[in-house]
Design an enzyme around this catalytic site. Sequence first.
Site, PDB file in Angstrom:
ATOM      1  N   TYR A  52       0.832  -1.209   0.000  1.00  0.00           N
ATOM      2  CA  TYR A  52       0.000   0.000   0.000  1.00  0.00           C
ATOM      3  C   TYR A  52       0.864   1.256   0.000  1.00  0.00           C
ATOM      4  CZ  TYR A  52      -3.068   3.712   1.566  1.00  0.00           C
ATOM      5  OH  TYR A  52      -3.748   4.904   1.648  1.00  0.00           O
ATOM      6  N   HIS A  82      -4.051  16.459  -2.285  1.00  0.00           N
ATOM      7  CA  HIS A  82      -4.434  16.535  -0.877  1.00  0.00           C
ATOM      8  C   HIS A  82      -4.249  17.940  -0.286  1.00  0.00           C
ATOM      9  CE1 HIS A  82      -4.689  12.290  -1.334  1.00  0.00           C
ATOM     10  NE2 HIS A  82      -4.757  12.011  -0.044  1.00  0.00           N
ATOM     11  N   ASN A 194       0.875  11.314   6.091  1.00  0.00           N
ATOM     12  CA  ASN A 194       0.113  10.421   6.954  1.00  0.00           C
ATOM     13  C   ASN A 194       0.608  10.583   8.389  1.00  0.00           C
ATOM     14  OD1 ASN A 194      -2.044   8.735   6.620  1.00  0.00           O
ATOM     15  ND2 ASN A 194      -0.932   7.196   5.439  1.00  0.00           N
ATOM     16  N   TYR A 277     -17.629  29.918  46.979  1.00  0.00           N
ATOM     17  CA  TYR A 277     -16.870  28.844  46.348  1.00  0.00           C
ATOM     18  C   TYR A 277     -15.772  29.354  45.423  1.00  0.00           C
ATOM     19  CZ  TYR A 277     -20.545  25.509  47.798  1.00  0.00           C
ATOM     20  OH  TYR A 277     -21.419  24.733  48.500  1.00  0.00           O
ATOM     21  N   ARG A 280     -13.091  30.122  48.034  1.00  0.00           N
ATOM     22  CA  ARG A 280     -12.760  29.027  48.947  1.00  0.00           C
ATOM     23  C   ARG A 280     -12.287  27.767  48.207  1.00  0.00           C
ATOM     24  NH1 ARG A 280     -17.436  26.116  51.995  1.00  0.00           N
ATOM     25  NH2 ARG A 280     -18.463  28.067  51.411  1.00  0.00           N
ATOM     26  N   PHE A 326      -2.132   6.602  12.299  1.00  0.00           N
ATOM     27  CA  PHE A 326      -2.474   7.980  11.933  1.00  0.00           C
ATOM     28  C   PHE A 326      -3.756   8.463  12.587  1.00  0.00           C
ATOM     29  CE2 PHE A 326      -3.809   5.006   8.549  1.00  0.00           C
ATOM     30  CZ  PHE A 326      -5.176   5.003   8.818  1.00  0.00           C
ATOM     31  N   GLU A 412     -12.531   4.939   4.962  1.00  0.00           N
ATOM     32  CA  GLU A 412     -12.114   5.610   6.195  1.00  0.00           C
ATOM     33  C   GLU A 412     -13.389   6.043   6.921  1.00  0.00           C
ATOM     34  OE1 GLU A 412      -9.461   8.547   4.583  1.00  0.00           O
ATOM     35  OE2 GLU A 412      -8.162   7.005   3.723  1.00  0.00           O
TER      36      GLU A 412
END
Length: 496
Positions: A52, A82, A194, A277, A280, A326, A412
Amino acid sequence: MINLTGSTLNLEQLKAILYQASVVSLDEKALERVHKSRLAVEKIVREDRTVYGINTGFGKFSDVSIDEKDTKALQLHLIRSHACGVGDAFPEIVSRAMVVLRLNALLKGFSGIRKEVLERFAYMLNHQIHPVIPQQGSLGASGDLAPLAHLALVLLGEGFVWQGDEHVPASDIWKKHKLEPIVLEAKEGLALINGTQAMTAQGVINYLEAESLAIDSEWIAAMTMEALHGITDAFHPAIHEARGYPEQVDVAKRMLDLLEGSQLTTVQGEKRVQDAYSIRCIPQVHGASWQVLNYVKEKLEIEMNAATDNPLIFDDGDTVVSGGNFHGQPIAFAMDFLKIGIAELANISERRIERLVNPQLNEGLPPFLSPEPGLQSGAMILQYSAASLVSENKTLAHPASVDSIPSSGNQEDHVSMGTIGARHAQSIIKNTRNVLAIEALCALTGCAIRGKESMAAKTRTQFEKLLKVVAPIEEDRIFTPDIVAIEQLLKKNSTN
């Protein structure tokens, strides 16, 4: 000089590279691993083994075989296709962090990239060459594909780099430095994009700023306590040791240290039995935020030294495995957790601001800290601004990591959205810094009214630092410049 090995980078070293421009070097043993991994890739190509990303397409195209003659074109097409990020660019400091982290991950020697590519990354860092990387467009698995593609473009002589506040073509920079752009070989494009380095880089900046902000929140709260005649008994060590959280114990100890010698604080029964609060419970609330910070730091330092691309190459190429390192889920969770922890520092700060300005709660200070109540509004609308920021934080604190949208033809089918979480965390940190700036201005004014000579030595030191950038409220004025000045002072603390 900081030697990058792929496995030993820590936050202090990364901070030095980012903010002190420390020079980086590449560990020789790491480069040997890189070379062996590269030889394995070249052998796979020669033997025409189907692996791959080396001689197949990507994502849903993983079952498409690629001829040996096209392996270089495959990588170039990958980077260009990309590089589709949108929106404002990440700040330059985040871009620099991305380069460091991607370089460090590749030095582990599991990615099959040439050492020449890594040497170019080191050159970029040591010569302040930082890619312009759009913030939006990453799903956080398969890593930060779009942001890292924009980072990789610069190596190829495409895309843009930072030059001051300007964006200049990367090709011009390489000509200026008399260097040729990189031509990618088999698998190198995939090795570059990646990974989780966008979310982790933003996460590192977030952590460094958040840690500094948590420290600042304590001395600001201590000043508020002095302005309100707060009761220090609530910080007695026995209370916090009885519960057992180390972070809570530490906050109480630091608060007592900050307030040591103060003539403005009180003890229980002197003016009242106990405080609200927001006063404190400072150790309990701030301490819980420190627990969050410790968790985030642990996850970041693991991810900074992690191999996060796919596939990974082991045993000199005999074992090449496709997996999912990834996937950004660990950092996505960490960033969502950080958002909540820092938003709470703003929540409790805004409540202290309300006590400083509310005449029913501020122990005799002027209503809204006004020099002439009625004629002048004083800090009335400062509390509005703080409330607005706190409300916005509540929206931003919604976890990004609970969302997932399938991509790449459902190959994916679960993603982390970790980069969105990291970006939203940065927005919460900035909002919180502004809230604390408002509290600091109100506390400064309250302490000035009470008399700075009665303050503790350590809080008075902080009081004097504030006076260098702002003045107490003595007359209505435009307060935005004051908030900005204190916010910038607090932000500067995170880079020191």
